[in-house]
Design a protein around this motif. Structure first.
Motif, mmCIF file in Angstrom:
data_model
loop_
_atom_site.group_PDB
_atom_site.id
_atom_site.type_symbol
_atom_site.label_atom_id
_atom_site.label_comp_id
_atom_site.label_asym_id
_atom_site.label_seq_id
_atom_site.Cartn_x
_atom_site.Cartn_y
_atom_site.Cartn_z
ATOM 1 N N VAL A 67 0.824 -1.211 0.000
ATOM 2 C CA VAL A 67 0.000 0.000 0.000
ATOM 3 C C VAL A 67 0.862 1.268 0.000
ATOM 4 C CG1 VAL A 67 -0.229 0.325 2.498
ATOM 5 C CG2 VAL A 67 -2.146 0.910 0.998
ATOM 6 N N LEU A 97 -6.558 1.926 1.964
ATOM 7 C CA LEU A 97 -6.949 2.495 0.679
ATOM 8 C C LEU A 97 -8.345 3.102 0.757
ATOM 9 C CD1 LEU A 97 -5.451 -0.421 -1.364
ATOM 10 C CD2 LEU A 97 -4.726 1.957 -1.560
ATOM 11 N N PRO A 100 -7.351 6.549 3.741
ATOM 12 C CA PRO A 100 -5.894 6.736 3.715
ATOM 13 C C PRO A 100 -5.356 7.737 4.735
ATOM 14 C CG PRO A 100 -6.891 7.931 1.906
ATOM 15 C CD PRO A 100 -8.020 7.241 2.620
#
Length: 315
Positions: A67, A97, A100
């Motif tokens: 990520v 995601l 964030p």
């Protein structure tokens, strides 16, 4: 024509030839992206689609390896331009995601707001309904071209790698190290592990590399940077270097100048390997090219040392 329908995309992050994403084309012109760079990379991603003769509507998937923002920071912005695509991520990565905020806050704390804005821009959330969580062994069905995701900890605990049987290759994110084309020689690609903070773990990383080799891959597609072959040699060099980096970190531990000593030790070690590999660059150019990675590797090794010490104290 790109080999096996895999297009390498330079996302433009930091410098040319540093950060790659990939466009994988399945049957009937259906497509998937693997990684996507930052929000600043969206034009390059869409341009790669256009150059391949594809429209945004033909993209079914965006798979992110870790990520980290150089891999996935532009996911939300890119998905806004891909109306039918869904995002595939490791179970530990998916929540970051969708929301964030913590990812952004930690990056701003490291880089400062000005540098964060310059490198990463806005990190847009991904709608939860468009996220598919990929547990170990999850298969992404890309129009007759299955892409198998496996859990590959070591660089990060939220890292997955993607096996493409058609090309007999892995999309490795950062698990299979860093290999910049400027350091290639007659011996082939030069490679080094990445132990960047904050979740470097040497034993899981060794195991993840070994697990990928079990598929007998013919190539690896690295985020940093591009396609490499000679996989067994590169894997052996990664294993050797992980052990050496751990030893260097342990030797510097306890020193008042630990960080500076470790940066110097890693610099000397990579220079020695570059000379042995026959790299054409001058030593100063090698250190300039690897400077950011040496700094991050030192930080990651120190986090690992400190975490091991805490575990020993509380265990």
């Amino acid at each position: 024509m790109p080999e096996h329908g895999i297009h390498t995309i330079d996302t433009g992050y930091v410098r040319p030839g540093f950060d790659a994403a990939y466009l994988v084309v399945g049957d009937g012109g259906r497509a998937a992206f693997v990684d996507c760079g930052t929000c600043h990379s969206v034009p390059a991603m869409l341009q790669a689609l256009d150059a391949a003769g594809l429209a945004p509507e033909q993209v079914d998937w965006l798979v992110v390896t870790p990520v980290h923002l150089d891999h996935a920071g532009g996911a939300g912005a890119l998905l806004e331009r891909l109306p039918g695509a869904r995002l595939v991520a490791h179970p530990r990565a998916a929540p970051h995601l969708v929301d964030p905020a913590r990812l952004v806050a930690s990056a701003v704390a490291v880089y400062g707001q000005e540098a964060f804005d310059r490198h990463y821009g806005q990190v847009q959330p991904v709608p939860a309904e468009r996220v598919v969580v990929a547990h170990d062994g999850h298969v992404v069905e890309l129009a007759g071209r299955p892409l198998r995701c496996i859990d590959t900890p070591g660089h990060a605990r939220h890292h997955l790698c993607v096996w493409d049987a058609r090309s007999r290759a892995w999309f490795t994110g950062d698990t299979f190290g860093l290999s910049y084309r400027e350091l290639d020689s007659e011996q082939g690609a030069f490679i080094l592990p990445t132990s960047s903070p904050v979740q470097f773990e040497p034993e899981p990383l060794q195991a993840s590399i070994a697990r990928m080799l079990e598929a007998a891959p013919e190539a690896m597609y690295l985020t940093h940077y591009g396609r490499v072959t000679g996989v067994r040699r590169l894997a052996a060099e990664l294993h050797e270097q992980i052990d050496a980096m751990v030893s260097l970190a342990q030797a510097c531990d306890g020193r008042p100048d630990r960080h500076e000593a470790l940066v110097a030790a890693l610099s000397d070690y990579y220079l020695e390997r570059a000379r042995a590999h026959g790299c054409a660059l001058e030593e100063a150019a090698v250190l300039e090219l690897l400077g950011m990675d040496i700094e991050l590797n030192a930080q990651g090794l120190e986090v690992w040392l400190d975490r091991a010490r805490r575990h020993a104290r509380h265990g």
